[in-house]
Design a protein around this motif. Structure first.
Motif, PDB file in Angstrom:
ATOM      1  N   CYS A  67      -6.902  -7.790  -1.760  1.00 58.50           N
ATOM      2  CA  CYS A  67      -6.923  -6.880  -1.330  1.00 58.50           C
ATOM      3  C   CYS A  67      -7.698  -6.616   0.205  1.00 58.50           C
ATOM      4  CB  CYS A  67      -6.297  -5.301  -2.110  1.00 58.50           C
ATOM      5  SG  CYS A  67      -5.395  -5.692  -3.084  1.00 58.50           S
ATOM      6  N   ASN A  98       0.323  -0.961  -0.205  1.00 56.14           N
ATOM      7  CA  ASN A  98      -0.111  -0.316   0.740  1.00 56.14           C
ATOM      8  C   ASN A  98       1.000   1.101  -0.305  1.00 56.14           C
ATOM      9  OD1 ASN A  98      -0.887   2.041   2.301  1.00 56.14           O
ATOM     10  ND2 ASN A  98      -3.094   1.384   1.714  1.00 56.14           N
ATOM     11  N   ILE A 111      -1.939   0.579  -5.020  1.00 51.79           N
ATOM     12  CA  ILE A 111      -1.159  -0.902  -4.780  1.00 51.79           C
ATOM     13  C   ILE A 111      -0.256  -0.391  -5.387  1.00 51.79           C
ATOM     14  CG2 ILE A 111      -0.814  -3.137  -5.186  1.00 51.79           C
ATOM     15  CD1 ILE A 111      -2.667  -2.030  -1.886  1.00 51.79           C
ATOM     16  N   GLU A 143      -5.350  -1.438   0.683  1.00 48.52           N
ATOM     17  CA  GLU A 143      -4.153  -2.648   1.643  1.00 48.52           C
ATOM     18  C   GLU A 143      -4.617  -4.013   1.668  1.00 48.52           C
ATOM     19  OE1 GLU A 143      -5.137   0.155   5.203  1.00 48.52           O
ATOM     20  OE2 GLU A 143      -7.089  -0.966   6.146  1.00 48.52           O
TER      21      GLU A 143
END
Length: 565
Positions: free
Chosen positions: A252, A186, A202, A237
């Motif tokens: 994610c 991230n 990302i 993240e």
């Protein structure tokens, strides 16, 4: 040896001896913990079932990998010392703790960190091409940032820290079947392109396995914002990269680690993208259900995938179990669900329905939790006389090694008190275990007679340096008192005092029924007398105290007592 150095050591030793002889002995023994959650009483296991969460209490941000038939799992630990607990299993059901990945001060520099600083989102990966395990993470508040350690055997010690040359958080390694390695993580969007609060990206880097470092100028943004940037998704993240049937999958977390948390998935023909999101995202979330639902599990996300012993995929992820007042005192816990990967994209089975306490075990596995050395779950008990030379791995310290203040004797654990107290952002002389149930009872035997008003020994329920309860013995005008103090937002309030005579060891107890906490004492270990009536557990909840931790129950001593009688 240099004479000046020798003289300093002699002076230091003399000071420490003077302190030790002027301080009272405090020995904790016969610790007992019992979980009392109704959901486990009301949902007994059948032969082919297991409970989820698999790790109850403050075990957030799980990551998992495998080598052959061995599974290894790690969690965030923030400023707990040692850091990054590591667990082993052969079947995803029965787990043993191997220890901690970061078990030396040279690896973990959190001495002045707040509780929710320190180690964020570790990712563990096995590289079959060099037969090496890697743990990569972000160490906040130390100047280290993104880092990795490695080992050939997770049962042994890990290497010293390798600082990594990139910003952002939540890094994860991926080893492709051509031997190449990559890091995804991230990061903030490029300067001047941030569109809203919570807008993140990302990135991917190529990784040099010889230098254990990202290759300069290979970074590339592979996801901007999230699944659909036009919807202003927040906090993309905790990325993990996988490969299956020639395709690359990027999974994610999205939505922030709260009630909008979710897990999303993307696919590409290349590790560097372009990545296309699945049309049925999210593949795991609890955000669509009524707030006031029975046996609520919430905040599901921050997941990792692994192939199970039955050739079926499984996912570990974090979730929370709020109490009856929707407080989150046990913190973020580690859950497990089977994953259906029969289509193009993986989907958590029943991950878009309200999560239940029980799931089916992998086929052919026998549930041995709580037996043969395996960690228990459900409404388990944890009893420890505290006289084993090697303490159970569940006992941890805050910001520094417990070995600096703990001495194990045949009568129990002696804590050599520091001048710091629980309100300090510094190492404190307290030995902690996690609160692992919404409702529980915990007690300990304490042999202690204070010699001065600066001494305090007892128990603490600790959410952070700014939010905690302290229940302990102090001295005032040569008389002894039990005190109960509540600290909220760093401001302390004395809730109750009771004069006591210390002619023998005393038993201290804390128990909780959801949000209702009680502290008490006993002279015989059987009949407990309440001090301070019922108090609210609100300050022990993440949604009140903030941060990312869960409540710890501490055996605590200090010669820096600041409780005012």
């Amino acid at each position: 040896m240099n004479l000046n150095v020798m003289n300093k050591k002699i002076i230091f030793s003399a000071v420490m001896l003077s302190l030790s002889t002027s301080m009272s002995a405090q020995v904790f023994s016969n610790f007992k913990y019992q979980g009392k959650d109704k959901i486990y009483d009301e949902n007994p296991l059948k032969e082919d079932e297991m409970y989820s969460p698999i790790l109850q209490g403050f075990y957030p941000d799980p990551s998992i990998t495998k080598k052959g038939n061995d599974y290894y799992l790690v969690n965030s630990s923030f400023s707990v010392f040692p850091g990054v607990p590591i667990f082993h299993s052969k079947d995803l059901v029965n787990w043993k703790q191997l220890g901690h990945v970061l078990d030396r001060p040279s690896q973990l520099k959190v001495g002045t960190a707040g509780f929710s600083e320190g180690i964020y989102a570790p990712a563990i990966r096995y590289n079959p091409y060099n037969d090496t395990f890697y743990m990569i993470t972000t160490q906040i508040a130390s100047g280290i940032g993104n880092m990795l350690v490695k080992t050939k055997d997770p049962r042994q010690s890990w290497s010293e820290v390798q600082k990594l040359n990139f910003d952002g958080i939540d890094p994860s390694l991926f080893f492709d079947d051509d031997g190449k390695a990559y890091v995804v993580h991230n990061d903030a969007p490029p300067v001047g392109t941030e569109q809203y609060s919570g807008h993140r990206v990302i990135k991917i880097w190529e990784f040099d396995l010889e230098k254990d470092q990202v290759i300069p100028n290979t970074d590339k943004i592979i996801v901007n914002g999230g699944v659909d940037l036009s919807q202003k998704p927040i906090w993309i993240e905790a990325p993990h990269l996988y490969k299956k049937d020639g395709k690359y999958f990027l999974m994610c977390a999205e939505g922030g680690t709260g009630d909008w948390h979710s897990e999303v998935i993307f696919m590409s023909d290349s590790p560097k993208g372009p990545f296309v999101p699945a049309s049925n995202n999210p593949i795991l979330t609890q955000r669509y259900f009524p707030k006031h639902r029975d046996n609520k599990v919430d905040w599901a996300g921050h997941a990792d995938l692994v192939e199970g012993p039955d050739n079926h995929h499984y996912g570990v992820f974090l979730g929370v179990r709020p109490n009856s007042k929707w407080r989150v005192n046990t913190g973020r816990e580690t859950y497990l669900l089977p994953v259906d990967w029969s289509g193009d994209f993986p989907v958590f089975e029943n991950g878009l329905l309200p999560l239940k306490a029980k799931i089916k075990m992998p086929k052919g596995v026998k549930n041995q939790t709580g037996q043969n050395g395996f960690l228990p779950n459900g409404n388990f008990s944890f009893n420890d006389k505290l006289n084993n030379e090697k303490l159970d791995f569940r006992w941890v310290a805050m910001r520094g090694p417990k070995e600096e203040f703990v001495s194990v004797t045949k009568n129990g654990v002696k804590i050599n008190a520091f001048q710091t107290n629980v309100k300090d952002k510094a190492p404190i002389s307290a030995l902690f275990v996690r609160q692992q149930h919404v409702s529980f009872e915990a007690e300990v035997r304490l042999d202690f007679k204070p010699k001065s008003e600066k001494e305090l020994s007892g128990i603490t329920c600790y959410q952070s340096e700014n939010f905690n309860y302290v229940f302990g013995i102090v001295q005032k005008n040569k008389e002894n008192f039990l005190v109960l103090e509540r600290t909220e937002k760093g401001q302390s309030k004395l809730l109750a005092t009771e004069k006591i005579k210390l002619t023998q060891p005393i038993f201290l107890q804390v128990k909780a029924d959801g949000d209702d906490y009680q502290f008490g004492y006993s002279l015989d270990g059987k009949d407990f007398r309440n001090v301070g009536n019922i108090v609210s557990g609100d300050i022990l909840s993440t949604d009140v105290a903030g941060g990312f931790s869960g409540t710890l129950i501490g055996l605590y001593s200090t010669v820096g007592n600041d409780v005012k009688l």
